[in-house]
Write an enzyme that holds these catalytic residues in place. Structure first.
Site, short mmCIF file in Angstrom:
data_model
loop_
_atom_site.label_atom_id
_atom_site.label_comp_id
_atom_site.label_asym_id
_atom_site.label_seq_id
_atom_site.Cartn_x
_atom_site.Cartn_y
_atom_site.Cartn_z
N GLU A 76 0.90 -1.16 0.00
CA GLU A 76 0.00 0.00 0.00
C GLU A 76 0.93 1.20 0.00
OE1 GLU A 76 -1.16 3.04 1.79
OE2 GLU A 76 -2.29 1.93 3.31
N CYS A 87 -2.15 8.24 4.78
CA CYS A 87 -2.09 7.88 3.36
C CYS A 87 -3.36 8.30 2.65
CB CYS A 87 -1.84 6.38 3.18
SG CYS A 87 -2.76 5.37 4.30
#
Lengths: 510, 510
Positions: free
Chosen positions: B255, B292
């Site tokens: 990720e 994020c």
């Protein structure tokens, strides 16, 4: 499977001359880079409209393709025979498998569970803090490049499993023709494209390209979103590495090689040795041994009487191989096996203008354990290796040495002490574990897995046969607090598509 | 997310000195290669027993880990604060998220649908020829290496989502500690390992290793079967490439980075502009912008009044960054953005010993379209970029330029003409599409997706948050004609585990 055209630069014309036939076919020129760009651009342009169709609409298109292929059988089958040198009955049944598969995926998408639609309603009391409305479903990846296989000119090629599952998922497909059957690919491709167009599919949703270099370009093309491949380990690995090296890596689903070992216990051999050995010959010589699920190794008690077996093998008729490249690879690999000092040739196959007769080799489990690198590697073609063992525990030793396999098989009695351990070890290493059966002949069903750890495939999480093959071409998207009218139909309140869904983690009630 | 320790060779001691605190911690030496071999061998040895446990047994172990972590909060939280410089309330709530997640996966595996158990009974009349009995389920992959993230020292680290979902799947876990919080990792790791041992898990099922080079070795280790990673694009890409280069490639779930653009229509701005701008500041400054899912770009009508917004941003308190490497990366990237000729600094953040105040930048949609490479890239830290547009059609132009995103958000009215097109374009590019909300704060739910096309992740088919995160660590196996007594319990007649299954493609009736 072994033959992909990846190792031979003369791609377009391979397979046009072979021992078994004298079919003379006109060479088809390779697709040019500019044409590939056009094809990929058209596929990408078609993707949103095609992917956005209701599943039932796409299902109708898949059925139209199946009907058109069935209707074109008399045109397609002779070309398949001429290019692949497979017998007519096999070509016809393989075409049947192909159209069955298209209809199977049509039913699957119409039912709708494949979308994995899931709704979590807003929940202010959710354990980790207030939860918004979150709705998830799978959406198509976009254009998929499919590499046709040599050994299944219908079922693992132009309109085969990769194509059927990608189209079902809603992805445009660009088929890279296998050099062993370019005319069949082009002809099948025309039938597919016309059927899709007639059924109302957007232009660009399906195309065929030719040429080895163009295949590599297609894997690297920025508009390609996934690749399906069936072929050899070296060819598949090279393309896998290309896909991983892209600025944006994409999923590469390669179904590569497998030895498909068969473990026979002493009790099973005692109970039905003749039946087992006769089944073995039938399985490893099927399609001249050119199946990715061919049993390449049979482990039997050392003392087994193999006289009937060797007689049976020696009497098998000659059969042509798919094309000269396959023949060359087979002879090379067979030579490598046969010249191992601890390998004995029980039946030496012959090769004439009519084709090849099968070869049967024998070695000991001790030799196998000493040289797994040479002996536990696929030999694509009409040959197999008998491995004699003295202690049944050695079966587990061999199982522990295996790399990833498409299949592994146990012939045993239910109360055989070695069976549970063997099944456990094989589960760790194979995509399909069989009991008292033969791995050739992969049924297309809901629960089938045609996959396995590397090098059986490059993507251990997936299968290329059966209902879940569609997963390879779908990705999840979640919508958070999106108004009902703006959601995809699959996720709207009231379930307008009438598909199976989960609500708050449980099946939605009718 | 951005900080992984991949780019800085002094890995073990990073993050021990920072503007926000003066925590003095003893350096922990890196794990040695021989110790890594031992850890991986123990994990591989534990895999069959751990993976073979009934789901309910593993569920109890996950709950025991959650309980132990909750019980250790007073020990863990101060270390988390000292190493990450995150506020206490955040650390406590993140620990709560972590233990919630462990219990969530415990419930999930106990329910059993995650096994995808499916049975196709023998059918001599099956359309493509007689069908054998085929039964499919998912089985664990084996040892998983998890790279902890800098910005979520609990929830995306040692006992975070990757670890919880891998353990739930039945895979042993080896955590590679993030260099930003080595002591917390070691401490958390001890709590997890002890709780697992006390609950009866096999030895070797969980371990922590430290060091950048050892992380690379772990990705390449022959016994590693999958990798979970949360961090920067360069670091994640390097590890992805290592995983793909192995003799046996393995799944790498990275990720990586995301800009998380937010599109605000004129009508939405008119209806509730102040609320939107205030929500925006709250979201992009949350956790000092070190999420994020931070909204890195906000597209608003050119004529929008930003005076309240700039005042709001200018008044925000200072907050420390996670560690010096994050600070360095942030300043470098912010400098790059701010020095673009068409970028205006609306609020210039300040940096003192206490930390950073947020920065707000502005540019035009024309500039964004001219320089997407520079402007549409993540800036990890307390900064965001306002993009003014004149025509609403430009929103679709920008959406069409996006690379893969974890999230994309639309603020609009339901009847906004641009909304359907925008949602369609964002669905193609993001793992989660939000409406009138903010992307920070990812709920752990059944239907959540925290993923997306590259570079948001390296594996577009998967999510790292929510129920389906478990899929990453499971692979399918089909059993053909295996006797009932020798099948895994999940596939036996009579459904002894009482789990949801499919029979012949339809849900099994109770």
């Amino acid at each position: 499977m072994t033959d992909t055209g990846m190792t031979n630069p003369e791609s377009a014309n391979a397979g046009t001359a072979n021992a078994g036939t004298s079919a003379a076919v006109t060479p088809i020129p390779d697709t040019g880079p500019a044409e590939l760009d056009d094809v990929m651009a058209a596929a990408a342009a078609a993707a949103p409209a095609f992917g956005g169709l209701r599943p039932a609409r796409r299902a109708a298109m898949l059925r139209a393709v199946a009907d058109a292929l069935d209707a074109a059988a008399e045109e397609l089958v002779p070309v398949a025979i001429a290019e692949s040198h497979l017998p007519e009955a096999r070509c016809r049944s393989e075409l049947g498998r192909t159209t069955f598969q298209l209809r199977f995926f049509a039913d699957l998408i119409e039912e709708g569970a494949y979308l994995e639609a899931a709704i979590d309603v807003e929940d202010p009391a959710w354990g980790m803090g207030p939860r918004p409305d979150v709705r998830r479903m799978l959406v198509p990846l976009g254009p998929v490049v499919v590499f046709g296989a040599s050994n299944f000119p219908f079922a693992f090629s132009t309109a085969g499993g990769d194509t059927a599952s990608a189209l079902a998922a809603g992805c445009p497909v660009v088929v890279k023709a296998h050099p062993g059957h370019p005319h069949l690919t082009r002809l099948t491709g025309r039938v597919v494209a016309q059927a899709l167009a007639d059924a109302g599919a957007p232009a660009g949703v399906f195309a065929v390209v030719l040429g080895m270099e163009i295949g590599q370009r297609a894997v690297l093309h920025p508009l390609t979103r996934a690749v399906g491949f069936t072929g050899s380990i070296p060819g598949g690995r090279a393309l896998h590495d290309l896909a991983a090296s892209r600025p944006e890596p994409i999923p590469f689903y390669g179904e590569l090689g497998s030895v498909n070992p068969v473990f026979v216990t002493r009790a099973a051999m005692k109970a039905r040795g003749e039946e087992i050995l006769s089944g073995y010959v039938g399985s490893f010589t099927l399609g001249a041994g050119q199946f990715c699920t061919k049993p390449g190794i049979l482990l039997v008690p050392e003392e087994s009487d193999l006289s009937t077996l060797t007689g049976d093998v020696a009497e098998r008729a000659q059969a042509p191989l798919l094309n000269p490249r396959v023949a060359e690879g087979f002879e090379h690999r067979l030579g490598e096996l046969a010249e191992q000092p601890e390998v004995e040739v029980l039946v030496r196959g012959a090769h004439t203008a009519e084709g090849w007769t099968p070869t049967l080799l024998r070695t000991s489990v001790e030799a196998l354990v000493r040289h797994p690198g040479v002996l536990l590697e696929e030999c694509f073609g009409p040959a197999s290796l008998i491995v004699g063992y003295t202690e049944e525990d050695q079966l587990a030793d061999v199982a522990g040495l295996l790399h990833g396999q498409l299949t592994s098989t146990v012939h045993a009695e239910e109360d055989d002490p070695v069976a549970p351990r063997l099944l456990e070890l094989l589960t760790e290493r194979a995509g399909r574990v069989l009991w008292n059966g033969w791995p050739t002949g992969v049924s297309v069903t809901h629960a089938m897995t045609h996959g396995g750890p590397y090098p059986a495939t490059t993507s251990v999480l997936h299968t290329s046969v059966g209902a879940t093959a569609i997963r390879r071409f779908l990705r999840p998207v979640s919508y958070q607090s999106v108004p009902n009218a703006l959601l995809p139909e699959a996720l709207r309140d009231g379930n307008p598509l009438g598909i199976p869904r989960k609500v708050n983690g449980k099946p939605e009630s009718g």
